[in-house]
Design an enzyme around this catalytic site. Structure first.
Site, PDB file in Angstrom:
ATOM      1  CG  PHE A 282      -1.611   1.375   1.402  1.00 35.70           C
ATOM      2  CD1 PHE A 282      -2.933   1.500   0.996  1.00 35.70           C
ATOM      3  CD2 PHE A 282      -0.975   2.498   1.918  1.00 35.70           C
ATOM      4  CE1 PHE A 282      -3.597   2.724   1.111  1.00 35.70           C
ATOM      5  CE2 PHE A 282      -1.633   3.729   2.030  1.00 35.70           C
ATOM      6  CZ  PHE A 282      -2.952   3.828   1.627  1.00 35.70           C
ATOM      7  CD  GLU A 283       5.053   2.592  -2.109  1.00 26.04           C
ATOM      8  OE1 GLU A 283       4.878   2.586  -3.352  1.00 26.04           O
ATOM      9  OE2 GLU A 283       6.157   2.594  -1.580  1.00 26.04           O
TER      10      GLU A 283
END
Ligand SMILES: Nc1nc2c(ncn2[C@@H]2O[C@H](COP(=O)(O)OP(=O)(O)OP(=O)(O)O)[C@@H](O)[C@H]2O)c(=O)[nH]1
Ligand SMILES: [Mg+2]
Length: 395
Positions: A282-283
């Site tokens: 996740f970014e």
């Protein structure tokens, strides 16, 4: 890829071994570059009950009352690196992102692959995404060995790591994937017109409504990198990474930000790496930052040292160390409000009222944030942030 239960057991083993290694393996230490001067001096931090600048900057109310939801869309896209065979695991992820957020925003989605996407992949993803979809093939030179890599040596490393049962240690494609995510995805022609990205992997889940626009929040608050989960890296995949980073810092002291997050990465002011990293599956981040001279010099320096192939450097520690050193502390953001799962860890927002307001369906007991193997407490500590009420019940 292994099947669900087997994979889960593998992760438990991985976590247990990693934890043991974290405590018992001696760390590498090389001379500290003196020309960094005061930029890496450790500062002492109070335990975290004062109100912080980060805490003040964003309150839970702002994320439930629409403060960051109104106004124009930001120039941003989702991005997924995937194989054709990932289609059904990815379909689940897209459905989750659309149901919880994107059906109200219709942001674009860029899919990247080292091979051509087939018609089935395109048909299904186009139907699921509410924004415009784009499909890109990765240029060969971004998914192959640079000329300075000794491929026989790299092969021997893979065999050895395979025998030592290091996760993905024997995989060649995993190494190309990590190097690509570290240094190239943001330079793909399809990505060049966007300012922000949100990375999505197959088989992830979002547990709460996202009732604000995280891209807009990032832009208006001048944030460059964000995360929801953090943890310690498995040491055997990165034995010389910090040596390489130290060399880069010595060669480019001008790139090290004043007011950086060195205390998130190191317990001794930069001499050794404590292995904390943001979990990069996740970014949400700034593509312009990744395309900056600072980041590109950093990636180039690490890439020359060969650890993507001679070890098994992951894009998570590579991105995290860059964020920790090249950005100011306040440019990195933790999204408590975005509830997320990627096997085997869950980020379930702390705070019952918040979970109710956002219609969350995660079990708060599974929240990883305040457990021993997470680095998120350390992030709160170095930023003098107040932990959300109720965190004690989740540790
Ligand atoms: N095109 C392509 N994509 C890949 C390849 N290997 C991995 N990916 C993608 O790269 C991302 C990371 O790979 P994962 O296999 O999820 O790695 P991981 O998250 O460390 O491990 P998992 O626990 O298996 O999810 C995912 O979006 C994959 O779909 C590959 O060889 N080719
Ligand atoms: Mg994954």
């Amino acid at each position: 890829m292994s099947s669900g239960p087997v994979k889960y057991v593998r992760y438990l083993l991985f976590a247990a071994v990693g934890l043991a290694l974290f405590f018992f393996v001696s760390r590498s230490a090389i001379p500290f570059p003196e020309n960094i001067g005061s930029k890496l001096n450790p500062v002492s931090h109070k335990e975290t009950h004062s109100t912080s600048s980060q805490g003040k900057a964003a309150t839970s109310a702002e994320f439930t009352n629409g403060t960051w939801g109104s106004g124009d869309r930001v120039n941003a896209t989702f991005v997924t690196l995937a194989r054709n065979s990932d289609i059904w695991d990815l379909a689940k992820s897209i459905r989750s992102v659309e149901d919880r957020f994107n059906r109200d925003y219709h942001y674009d989605w860029v899919f990247l692959n080292d091979k051509e996407f087939d018609d089935n992949f395109k048909k299904i993803t186009t139907a699921l995404v509410s924004g415009t979809t784009h499909y890109g093939v990765i240029p060969k030179e971004h998914w192959s060995y640079p000329e300075w890599i000794d491929q026989d040596k790299a092969k021997k490393v893979r065999e050895d790591m395979g025998q030592r049962k290091i996760i993905y240690g024997d995989s060649e494609s995993y190494r190309h994937m990590c190097r690509y995510e570290s240094g190239f995805f943001f330079r793909h022609p399809l990505m060049l017109n966007y300012e922000f990205y949100w990375r999505v992997e197959p088989s992830i889940e979002l547990f709460c409504d996202i009732s604000f626009d995280p891209f807009r929040f990032m832009k208006e608050k001048n944030k460059k990198y964000s995360f929801v989960l953090s943890l310690y890296e498995y040491f055997d995949t990165i034995p010389t990474l910090w040596d390489s980073v130290t060399k880069f810092m010595g060669n480019h002291p001008e790139h090290i930000a004043e007011g950086n997050s060195i205390d998130f990465l190191s317990d001794d002011g930069g001499t050794t790496y404590n292995k904390c990293h943001f979990w990069s599956n996740f970014e949400i981040g700034s593509l312009e930052w990744l395309r900056s001279k600072e980041y590109l010099d950093y990636f180039e320096s690490l890439d020359r040292d060969g650890g993507f192939f001679y070890e098994r450097w992951g894009d998570a520690p590579v991105h995290s160390i860059a964020a920790g050193l090249l950005l100011k502390k306040e440019q990195i953001h933790f999204f408590n409000e975005i509830a997320y799962y990627h096997i085997p860890f869950t980020h379930c927002p702390t705070g019952e009222q918040l979970r109710l307001d956002l219609k969350c369906h995660c079990d708060p007991n599974e929240n990883f944030d305040w457990k021993g193997y997470s680095c998120t407490s350390r992030f709160f500590q170095i930023n003098d942030m107040k932990k959300p009420a109720g965190y004690e019940n989740e540790s």
